[in-house]
Design a protein around this motif. Sequence first.
Motif, PDB file in Angstrom:
ATOM      1  N   ASP A  25       0.837  -1.206   0.000  1.00 43.29           N
ATOM      2  CA  ASP A  25       0.000   0.000   0.000  1.00 43.29           C
ATOM      3  C   ASP A  25       0.871   1.255   0.000  1.00 43.29           C
ATOM      4  O   ASP A  25       0.603   2.209  -0.733  1.00 43.29           O
ATOM      5  N   VAL A  26       1.922   1.229   0.810  1.00 44.31           N
ATOM      6  CA  VAL A  26       2.811   2.396   0.883  1.00 44.31           C
ATOM      7  C   VAL A  26       3.467   2.634  -0.491  1.00 44.31           C
ATOM      8  O   VAL A  26       3.503   3.771  -0.994  1.00 44.31           O
ATOM      9  N   ALA A  27       3.945   1.561  -1.112  1.00 44.16           N
ATOM     10  CA  ALA A  27       4.629   1.703  -2.407  1.00 44.16           C
ATOM     11  C   ALA A  27       3.659   2.179  -3.489  1.00 44.16           C
ATOM     12  O   ALA A  27       3.984   3.062  -4.296  1.00 44.16           O
ATOM     13  N   ILE A  28       2.463   1.608  -3.485  1.00 43.16           N
ATOM     14  CA  ILE A  28       1.442   2.005  -4.480  1.00 43.16           C
ATOM     15  C   ILE A  28       1.128   3.491  -4.337  1.00 43.16           C
ATOM     16  O   ILE A  28       1.081   4.241  -5.321  1.00 43.16           O
ATOM     17  N   ASN A  29       0.940   3.925  -3.088  1.00 39.28           N
ATOM     18  CA  ASN A  29       0.553   5.332  -2.882  1.00 39.28           C
ATOM     19  C   ASN A  29       1.683   6.285  -3.257  1.00 39.28           C
ATOM     20  O   ASN A  29       1.444   7.382  -3.756  1.00 39.28           O
TER      21      ASN A  29
ATOM     22  N   THR B   1      -4.888   5.466   4.548  1.00 45.87           N
ATOM     23  CA  THR B   1      -4.085   4.418   3.920  1.00 45.87           C
ATOM     24  C   THR B   1      -3.052   3.998   4.972  1.00 45.87           C
ATOM     25  O   THR B   1      -3.171   4.351   6.137  1.00 45.87           O
ATOM     26  N   VAL B   2      -2.017   3.287   4.562  1.00 46.31           N
ATOM     27  CA  VAL B   2      -0.959   2.975   5.537  1.00 46.31           C
ATOM     28  C   VAL B   2      -0.003   4.169   5.616  1.00 46.31           C
ATOM     29  O   VAL B   2       0.449   4.554   6.701  1.00 46.31           O
ATOM     30  N   ASP B   3       0.285   4.778   4.472  1.00 51.80           N
ATOM     31  CA  ASP B   3       1.092   6.008   4.450  1.00 51.80           C
ATOM     32  C   ASP B   3       0.845   6.742   3.124  1.00 51.80           C
ATOM     33  O   ASP B   3       0.316   6.158   2.186  1.00 51.80           O
ATOM     34  N   TRP B   4       1.189   7.980   3.074  1.00 46.33           N
ATOM     35  CA  TRP B   4       1.091   8.876   1.918  1.00 46.33           C
ATOM     36  C   TRP B   4      -0.319   9.339   1.582  1.00 46.33           C
ATOM     37  O   TRP B   4      -0.524  10.477   1.187  1.00 46.33           O
ATOM     38  N   GLY B   5      -1.306   8.408   1.683  1.00 43.36           N
ATOM     39  CA  GLY B   5      -2.633   8.727   1.176  1.00 43.36           C
ATOM     40  C   GLY B   5      -2.693   8.492  -0.320  1.00 43.36           C
ATOM     41  O   GLY B   5      -1.675   8.213  -0.978  1.00 43.36           O
ATOM     42  N   THR B   6      -3.913   8.589  -0.857  1.00 49.93           N
ATOM     43  CA  THR B   6      -4.061   8.462  -2.311  1.00 49.93           C
ATOM     44  C   THR B   6      -4.213   9.873  -2.905  1.00 49.93           C
ATOM     45  O   THR B   6      -3.296  10.378  -3.538  1.00 49.93           O
ATOM     46  N   ALA B   7      -5.332  10.529  -2.610  1.00 53.21           N
ATOM     47  CA  ALA B   7      -5.523  11.897  -3.155  1.00 53.21           C
ATOM     48  C   ALA B   7      -4.461  12.859  -2.642  1.00 53.21           C
ATOM     49  O   ALA B   7      -4.079  13.808  -3.337  1.00 53.21           O
TER      50      ALA B   7
ATOM     51  N   ALA C   3      -9.523  19.230  -8.835  1.00 56.25           N
ATOM     52  CA  ALA C   3     -10.015  18.470  -7.685  1.00 56.25           C
ATOM     53  C   ALA C   3      -9.356  17.100  -7.734  1.00 56.25           C
ATOM     54  O   ALA C   3      -9.194  16.522  -8.814  1.00 56.25           O
ATOM     55  N   ILE C   4      -8.932  16.619  -6.571  1.00 54.23           N
ATOM     56  CA  ILE C   4      -8.445  15.234  -6.471  1.00 54.23           C
ATOM     57  C   ILE C   4      -9.136  14.606  -5.262  1.00 54.23           C
ATOM     58  O   ILE C   4      -9.057  15.141  -4.149  1.00 54.23           O
ATOM     59  N   VAL C   5      -9.827  13.503  -5.499  1.00 58.75           N
ATOM     60  CA  VAL C   5     -10.493  12.806  -4.395  1.00 58.75           C
ATOM     61  C   VAL C   5     -10.014  11.351  -4.375  1.00 58.75           C
ATOM     62  O   VAL C   5      -9.396  10.867  -5.326  1.00 58.75           O
ATOM     63  N   GLY C   6     -10.321  10.664  -3.288  1.00 59.97           N
ATOM     64  CA  GLY C   6     -10.041   9.229  -3.206  1.00 59.97           C
ATOM     65  C   GLY C   6     -11.274   8.454  -3.627  1.00 59.97           C
ATOM     66  O   GLY C   6     -12.228   9.009  -4.185  1.00 59.97           O
ATOM     67  N   THR C   7     -11.256   7.167  -3.366  1.00 60.41           N
ATOM     68  CA  THR C   7     -12.418   6.336  -3.703  1.00 60.41           C
ATOM     69  C   THR C   7     -12.420   5.061  -2.875  1.00 60.41           C
ATOM     70  O   THR C   7     -11.352   4.568  -2.468  1.00 60.41           O
ATOM     71  N   ASP C   8     -13.614   4.551  -2.659  1.00 61.59           N
ATOM     72  CA  ASP C   8     -13.787   3.299  -1.917  1.00 61.59           C
ATOM     73  C   ASP C   8     -14.006   2.112  -2.832  1.00 61.59           C
ATOM     74  O   ASP C   8     -13.839   0.961  -2.426  1.00 61.59           O
ATOM     75  N   ARG C   9     -14.432   2.394  -4.061  1.00 59.15           N
ATOM     76  CA  ARG C   9     -14.604   1.317  -5.037  1.00 59.15           C
ATOM     77  C   ARG C   9     -14.778   1.930  -6.420  1.00 59.15           C
ATOM     78  O   ARG C   9     -15.580   2.850  -6.598  1.00 59.15           O
ATOM     79  N   VAL C  10     -14.013   1.423  -7.382  1.00 58.21           N
ATOM     80  CA  VAL C  10     -14.167   1.864  -8.774  1.00 58.21           C
ATOM     81  C   VAL C  10     -14.684   0.672  -9.566  1.00 58.21           C
ATOM     82  O   VAL C  10     -14.097  -0.415  -9.527  1.00 58.21           O
ATOM     83  N   ALA C  11     -15.814   0.853 -10.253  1.00 58.53           N
ATOM     84  CA  ALA C  11     -16.380  -0.241 -11.043  1.00 58.53           C
ATOM     85  C   ALA C  11     -15.582  -0.421 -12.333  1.00 58.53           C
ATOM     86  O   ALA C  11     -14.829   0.471 -12.740  1.00 58.53           O
ATOM     87  N   ALA C  12     -15.793  -1.575 -12.982  1.00 56.35           N
ATOM     88  CA  ALA C  12     -15.062  -1.877 -14.212  1.00 56.35           C
ATOM     89  C   ALA C  12     -15.289  -0.808 -15.284  1.00 56.35           C
ATOM     90  O   ALA C  12     -14.430  -0.582 -16.143  1.00 56.35           O
TER      91      ALA C  12
ATOM     92  N   LEU D 272      -6.462   6.302  -6.918  1.00 52.18           N
ATOM     93  CA  LEU D 272      -6.844   4.986  -6.393  1.00 52.18           C
ATOM     94  C   LEU D 272      -5.730   3.961  -6.527  1.00 52.18           C
ATOM     95  O   LEU D 272      -5.028   3.924  -7.526  1.00 52.18           O
ATOM     96  N   PRO D 273      -5.600   3.124  -5.518  1.00 50.82           N
ATOM     97  CA  PRO D 273      -4.717   1.967  -5.639  1.00 50.82           C
ATOM     98  C   PRO D 273      -5.482   0.841  -6.323  1.00 50.82           C
ATOM     99  O   PRO D 273      -6.717   0.770  -6.180  1.00 50.82           O
ATOM    100  N   SER D 274      -4.793  -0.057  -7.040  1.00 51.41           N
ATOM    101  CA  SER D 274      -5.519  -1.065  -7.820  1.00 51.41           C
ATOM    102  C   SER D 274      -6.431  -1.967  -6.982  1.00 51.41           C
ATOM    103  O   SER D 274      -7.462  -2.411  -7.499  1.00 51.41           O
ATOM    104  N   PRO D 275      -6.137  -2.249  -5.680  1.00 54.08           N
ATOM    105  CA  PRO D 275      -7.107  -3.076  -4.936  1.00 54.08           C
ATOM    106  C   PRO D 275      -8.482  -2.414  -4.778  1.00 54.08           C
ATOM    107  O   PRO D 275      -9.435  -3.068  -4.354  1.00 54.08           O
ATOM    108  N   THR D 276      -8.604  -1.148  -5.136  1.00 51.81           N
ATOM    109  CA  THR D 276      -9.903  -0.464  -5.035  1.00 51.81           C
ATOM    110  C   THR D 276     -10.762  -0.699  -6.278  1.00 51.81           C
ATOM    111  O   THR D 276     -11.931  -0.325  -6.313  1.00 51.81           O
ATOM    112  N   ILE D 277     -10.165  -1.303  -7.325  1.00 48.35           N
ATOM    113  CA  ILE D 277     -10.958  -1.565  -8.538  1.00 48.35           C
ATOM    114  C   ILE D 277     -11.744  -2.856  -8.332  1.00 48.35           C
ATOM    115  O   ILE D 277     -11.188  -3.871  -7.906  1.00 48.35           O
TER     116      ILE D 277
END
Length: 367
Positions: free
Chosen positions: A130-134, A171-177, A239-248, A276-281
Amino acid sequence: MKVDGRHFRSIWLEPDGWSVAAIDQRRLPHEFIVTRITTADEAGEAIRSMLVRGAPLIGATAAYGMALAMRSEASDAALDRTARMLLATRPTAVNLKWAVDEMRRVLAPLAASARAEAAYARAREIAEEDVAINRDIGRHGLDLIAQIAATKKPGEPVNVLTHCNAGWLATVDWGTATSPIYQAHDRGIAVHVWVDETRPRNQGASLTAWELGHHGVPHTVIPDNTGGHLMQHRMVDLAIVGTDRVAANGDVCNKIGTYLKALAAHDNGVPFYVALPSPTIDFSIDDGVRQIPIEQRAASEVTHLTGRTADGRIETVRVVPEGSPAANFGFDVTPARLVSGLITERGVLRADRAALASAFPERSKAG
Ligand code: MRU
């Protein structure tokens, strides 16, 4: 990221090698308290009560919860029971299911005697990933901010609007947005963040403002209904926001109120990005607006507010008349057509099925 000059993550393994520590986000911004989590049930309760929250952190906490369960009982029955218990804690952030499925995939084929060690190893990896992805999300998002700084705002701060808390606490670190924002700030690009307060739980006012402040990033907290006005008056560059789930199909589910900001951004030609990190897709969902489950939370989160009094007490007060019903939908879905781009660890993508599937073919094939 930094708290009073000291580096913290939102969750970590304690030096005893088995118990888990997490920042209690229910107490911020008034008190900085670290809680020890020692059982899977405590991990589940931490997610349910929002001691920890934010999609990627919920996933990491669930992974540690599975490890804690395996430490006390590593049978198939315990594996299934713990997975079911964790999955029932919160419905919308798909990172929870992703992490639980991932732990089950690794643990199920192993003998019971090998499960605890493997569970801790995979949970630690999930947190590190998670840290590396962010960090990578930040690198790609930084280019967007740097480009605006160079072409549209030379010598002036780039104004970024964000909603809820998609910061390092989520997140674990950095955040997404926030990762592009932190990376821009750390490289000396002037940024200023409009922080939506994010009623009813106030994750923006309480958490995003707190973490930006501790990292020294200039920011201003605004009531949730201010964004449209700011955009009309050219006071928001992106604007930059995060997400809890991105649909296909690229539809984006995030904290309630995100959709309204996307509409205002669209109407005013303000770029609206989702990090978004890929586990959110969630490639198993074709149509986010119709299919993503939306958490409904207690009415008391709407009818009451909690804060610190002038003499230092934390108090909860009612702000809605007795007897008025309140609705508390936790999330909404922004249709892909309103999203300028998805900032992922593999680059900035169009918000559509083809772009997501070609950037993450291994996830898209698994469905
Ligand atoms: O209800 P919460 O606080 O868990 O909701 C969090 C959000 O909506 C965040 O913006 C989202 O999880 C992205 S976090 C990187």
